[in-house]
Motif scaffolding. Structure first.
Motif, PDB file in Angstrom:
ATOM      1  N   UNK A  56       7.719   7.422   0.487  1.00 45.34           N
ATOM      2  CA  UNK A  56       7.794   8.149  -0.970  1.00 45.34           C
ATOM      3  C   UNK A  56       8.435   7.198  -1.805  1.00 45.34           C
ATOM      4  N   UNK A  57       8.642   6.269  -1.294  1.00 42.78           N
ATOM      5  CA  UNK A  57       8.451   4.976  -2.954  1.00 42.78           C
ATOM      6  C   UNK A  57       7.865   4.241  -3.129  1.00 42.78           C
ATOM      7  N   UNK A  58       6.931   4.966  -2.304  1.00 43.21           N
ATOM      8  CA  UNK A  58       5.666   4.270  -3.132  1.00 43.21           C
ATOM      9  C   UNK A  58       4.516   3.927  -2.611  1.00 43.21           C
ATOM     10  N   UNK A  59       5.071   3.585  -1.178  1.00 43.66           N
ATOM     11  CA  UNK A  59       3.919   3.037  -0.236  1.00 43.66           C
ATOM     12  C   UNK A  59       3.152   3.569   0.605  1.00 43.66           C
ATOM     13  N   UNK A  60       1.502   3.365   0.475  1.00 43.32           N
ATOM     14  CA  UNK A  60       0.657   3.828   1.535  1.00 43.32           C
ATOM     15  C   UNK A  60       0.305   2.990   2.332  1.00 43.32           C
ATOM     16  N   UNK A  61       0.138   3.237   3.667  1.00 39.63           N
ATOM     17  CA  UNK A  61      -0.615   2.925   4.753  1.00 39.63           C
ATOM     18  C   UNK A  61      -2.178   3.123   4.327  1.00 39.63           C
ATOM     19  N   UNK A  62      -3.161   2.354   4.984  1.00 39.11           N
ATOM     20  CA  UNK A  62      -4.936   2.028   4.745  1.00 39.11           C
ATOM     21  C   UNK A  62      -5.649   0.801   5.787  1.00 39.11           C
ATOM     22  N   UNK A  63      -5.818   1.413   6.731  1.00 35.58           N
ATOM     23  CA  UNK A  63      -6.616   0.239   7.479  1.00 35.58           C
ATOM     24  C   UNK A  63      -6.057  -1.356   7.437  1.00 35.58           C
ATOM     25  N   UNK A  64      -4.641  -0.749   8.511  1.00 33.25           N
ATOM     26  CA  UNK A  64      -3.698  -2.273   8.665  1.00 33.25           C
ATOM     27  C   UNK A  64      -3.282  -3.186   7.518  1.00 33.25           C
ATOM     28  N   UNK A  65      -3.076  -1.943   5.887  1.00 37.35           N
ATOM     29  CA  UNK A  65      -2.935  -2.614   4.583  1.00 37.35           C
ATOM     30  C   UNK A  65      -2.137  -1.499   4.178  1.00 37.35           C
ATOM     31  N   UNK A  66      -0.877  -2.410   3.694  1.00 38.16           N
ATOM     32  CA  UNK A  66      -0.038  -1.213   2.685  1.00 38.16           C
ATOM     33  C   UNK A  66       0.181  -1.487   1.487  1.00 38.16           C
ATOM     34  N   UNK A  67       0.252  -0.183   0.888  1.00 40.65           N
ATOM     35  CA  UNK A  67      -0.074  -0.461  -0.993  1.00 40.65           C
ATOM     36  C   UNK A  67       0.974   0.085  -1.611  1.00 40.65           C
ATOM     37  N   UNK A  68       1.552  -0.276  -2.491  1.00 40.73           N
ATOM     38  CA  UNK A  68       2.729  -0.114  -3.532  1.00 40.73           C
ATOM     39  C   UNK A  68       2.287  -0.027  -5.077  1.00 40.73           C
ATOM     40  N   UNK A  69       2.298   1.202  -5.050  1.00 45.76           N
ATOM     41  CA  UNK A  69       1.407   2.242  -7.055  1.00 45.76           C
ATOM     42  C   UNK A  69       3.036   1.676  -7.375  1.00 45.76           C
ATOM     43  N   UNK A  70       2.821   1.315  -8.835  1.00 42.92           N
ATOM     44  CA  UNK A  70       4.221   1.170  -9.588  1.00 42.92           C
ATOM     45  C   UNK A  70       4.176   2.794 -10.116  1.00 42.92           C
ATOM     46  N   UNK A  71       5.661   2.564 -10.404  1.00 47.05           N
ATOM     47  CA  UNK A  71       5.488   4.096 -11.716  1.00 47.05           C
ATOM     48  C   UNK A  71       5.934   3.526 -13.419  1.00 47.05           C
ATOM     49  N   UNK A  72       5.996   1.993 -13.213  1.00 48.10           N
ATOM     50  CA  UNK A  72       6.054   1.931 -15.095  1.00 48.10           C
ATOM     51  C   UNK A  72       4.727   0.726 -15.057  1.00 48.10           C
ATOM     52  N   UNK A  73       4.825   0.627 -16.603  1.00 52.29           N
ATOM     53  CA  UNK A  73       3.947   0.469 -16.786  1.00 52.29           C
ATOM     54  C   UNK A  73       4.274  -1.721 -17.474  1.00 52.29           C
TER      55      UNK A  73
END
Length: 164
Positions: free
Chosen positions: A28-45
């Motif tokens: 819920x804070x922007x972290x996503x898991x895939x294939x042994x990695x975690x990703x964070x997508x920002x909401x600000x530019x």
């Protein structure tokens, strides 16, 4: 919330939380898991440098895209918005390198890119155009876009306060 069960050595969603589990990251804070990695997508530019700094503060770095599958994943995570990735030719024009100093081997450039259209375009966004794969474009690093962080999934990782 995704948890790591240190008894079994596996991660699982909050609906399967059990004894011996530690929180690893919160989707819920922007972290996503895939294939042994975690990703964070920002909401600000931010600018490319500001986005990279924000990633470092999360013990991550701008995403390095290593495959067609990862490119499609990142495009989906960003909802096809222009987003900074960890690719630049800032050290030497036309020599594209990732933030870990590895050379670009497979690119997903939109047709006609990279082109340095605005002059000094040393940083790369994904999500330029509607193609989910070939949508990279070079932009001035001072432009402001959302950004994508990446880090290895680490069962012992405890996110900085505010990122749980």
């Amino acid at each position: 919330m995704v948890y790591y069960n240190y008894s079994s050595g596996s991660s699982q969603g909050s609906d399967k939380v059990c004894q011996n589990s530690l929180p690893v990251f919160d989707e819920d804070k922007g972290w996503k898991y895939s294939n042994s990695r975690i990703y964070h997508v920002s909401t600000e530019k931010m600018t490319w440098d500001e986005g990279r700094k924000a990633c470092k503060e999360k013990e991550a770095d701008l995403v390095i895209i290593n495959s067609r599958e990862e490119q499609i994943l990142v495009t989906g995570l960003t909802k096809n918005q222009n987003a900074w990735i960890g690719l630049t030719d800032g050290d030497s024009e036309g020599v594209w390198k990732w933030v870990d100093d590895s050379a670009l081997t497979t690119g997903f450039w939109r047709s006609g890119e990279p082109n340095s259209y605005a002059g000094d375009e040393d940083c790369v966004v994904t999500g330029y155009g509607s193609d989910p794969v070939n949508n990279w474009a070079d932009y001035p690093c001072s432009d402001r876009f959302i950004w994508v962080c990446e880090r290895p999934f680490d069962s012992g990782y405890q996110p900085p306060k505010g990122d749980t």
